[in-house]
Design an enzyme around this catalytic site. Structure first.
Site, PDB file in Angstrom:
ATOM      1  N   ARG A  44       0.917  -0.971  -0.076  1.00 38.62           N
ATOM      2  CA  ARG A  44       0.136  -0.123  -0.018  1.00 38.62           C
ATOM      3  C   ARG A  44       0.896   1.246   0.117  1.00 38.62           C
ATOM      4  O   ARG A  44       0.495   2.103  -0.601  1.00 38.62           O
ATOM      5  CB  ARG A  44      -0.927  -0.033   1.242  1.00 38.62           C
ATOM      6  CG  ARG A  44      -1.977  -1.108   1.149  1.00 38.62           C
ATOM      7  CD  ARG A  44      -2.853  -0.876   0.093  1.00 38.62           C
ATOM      8  NE  ARG A  44      -4.106  -1.829   0.001  1.00 38.62           N
ATOM      9  CZ  ARG A  44      -3.911  -3.220  -0.319  1.00 38.62           C
ATOM     10  NH1 ARG A  44      -2.700  -3.803  -0.841  1.00 38.62           N
ATOM     11  NH2 ARG A  44      -5.071  -3.997   0.038  1.00 38.62           N
ATOM     12  N   ASP A 153     -16.819   6.741   9.800  1.00 35.94           N
ATOM     13  CA  ASP A 153     -15.921   5.978   9.670  1.00 35.94           C
ATOM     14  C   ASP A 153     -14.652   7.075   9.357  1.00 35.94           C
ATOM     15  O   ASP A 153     -14.728   7.974   9.039  1.00 35.94           O
ATOM     16  CB  ASP A 153     -16.028   5.247   8.099  1.00 35.94           C
ATOM     17  CG  ASP A 153     -15.107   4.110   7.862  1.00 35.94           C
ATOM     18  OD1 ASP A 153     -14.170   4.145   7.762  1.00 35.94           O
ATOM     19  OD2 ASP A 153     -15.697   2.841   7.989  1.00 35.94           O
TER      20      ASP A 153
END
Length: 290
Positions: A44, A153
């Site tokens: 990532r 979130d």
């Protein structure tokens, strides 16, 4: 030889780089990456380095940390958080909510006061929207009691997905056909959630361990915090448990994921069982309700 060696090292992430990133990410999010996650993290990071035009980790790390807008840090958070969910996941908890908890909370709270539910993390919206659908389908108390659903979130990309309300067949496969036809319209392989359900949920950006959360998230009757604490270390779990405890009204309940246990984290909550379903309750104080 020096230039060839330098070229080979470009884009590589050393053990020291990994530790430096891991410590920073933990401070920002409470999520701690074990050594076993090294491949996932490196992959990532390299993707974000490529996207931002950085060949060396050091230059990327400096850019990300000191960027005034904070956009790259948010993009990195989005890339590092896992969002695997679907409608009616662990539906036995929704059933317990409608069969037992909502009536109890309804009796507990003054007439005319909304019951409030917090779903964290929202991921792409399947959980909070499942809560809304279950309440509409199975809780008759909606005839006299309004319910407010808030879902948060740390990942902006999943929040945008949730706001769009467009899902794959896999995401909706556990919803009975008649119910799916009632709340979705099908467009090819896409299922579009109806506006009434989307409008019933307030979606917002928040880090459960962020300094702003205790002031913003208060007075909830029921919290779903499923499969989040497993990404934290012991210290972050204890901090999150205190945040969740403070966010609940006395007598309120919290659901965790099936592999999580609040009893192993802290002793603040009472353990209650409804059949095989375990729920955690903030101890009651009758004077706080009435």
């Amino acid at each position: 030889m020096t230039s060839i060696g330098a070229a080979a090292a470009a884009g590589e992430i050393s053990d020291a780089d990994f530790d430096r990133f891991r410590s920073m990410f933990y401070r920002k999010t409470g999520i701690y990456f074990e050594d076993s996650k090294r491949y996932f993290v490196d992959k990532r990071l390299k993707e974000r380095m490529k996207q931002t035009g950085h060949t060396l980790f050091k230059s990327y790390f400096t850019f990300m940390r000191f960027q005034a807008s904070g956009d790259e840090l948010q993009s990195l958070v989005n890339a590092m958080t896992v969002n695997e969910t679907y409608f009616f996941r662990e539906d036995y908890q929704f059933e317990t909510m409608c069969r037992h908890l909502m009536d109890e909370l309804d009796d507990m709270r003054p007439a005319g006061e909304d019951l409030r539910i917090w779903s964290v993390p929202s991921s792409t919206g399947e959980e909070p929207y499942s809560i809304a659908i279950y309440l509409l389908e199975y809780w008759k108390g909606l005839e006299h009691r309004d319910v407010e659903i808030v879902s948060s979130d740390i990942d902006t990309s999943v929040l945008e997905h949730a706001k769009r309300g467009i899902y794959s067949k896999r995401s909706v496969q556990n919803i009975p056909l008649t119910m799916r036809q009632r709340y979705f319209t099908q467009h090819g392989n896409e299922f579009h959630l109806c506006s009434d359900i989307k409008d019933s949920v307030t979606l917002c950006l928040a880090n459960i361990l962020g300094a702003e959360v205790p002031g913003r998230f208060r007075s909830f009757d029921l919290i779903y915090c499923r499969n989040l604490l497993i990404y934290f270390d012991d210290d972050s779990r204890r901090r999150a448990a205190q945040v969740l405890y403070d966010a609940l009204k006395p007598g309120g309940y919290i659901f965790l994921g099936h592999s999580e246990s609040m009893s192993r984290i802290c002793s603040l909550f009472k353990v209650k069982k409804f059949g095989d379903v375990i729920v955690y309750q903030k101890p009651t104080n009758e004077g706080a309700f009435r």
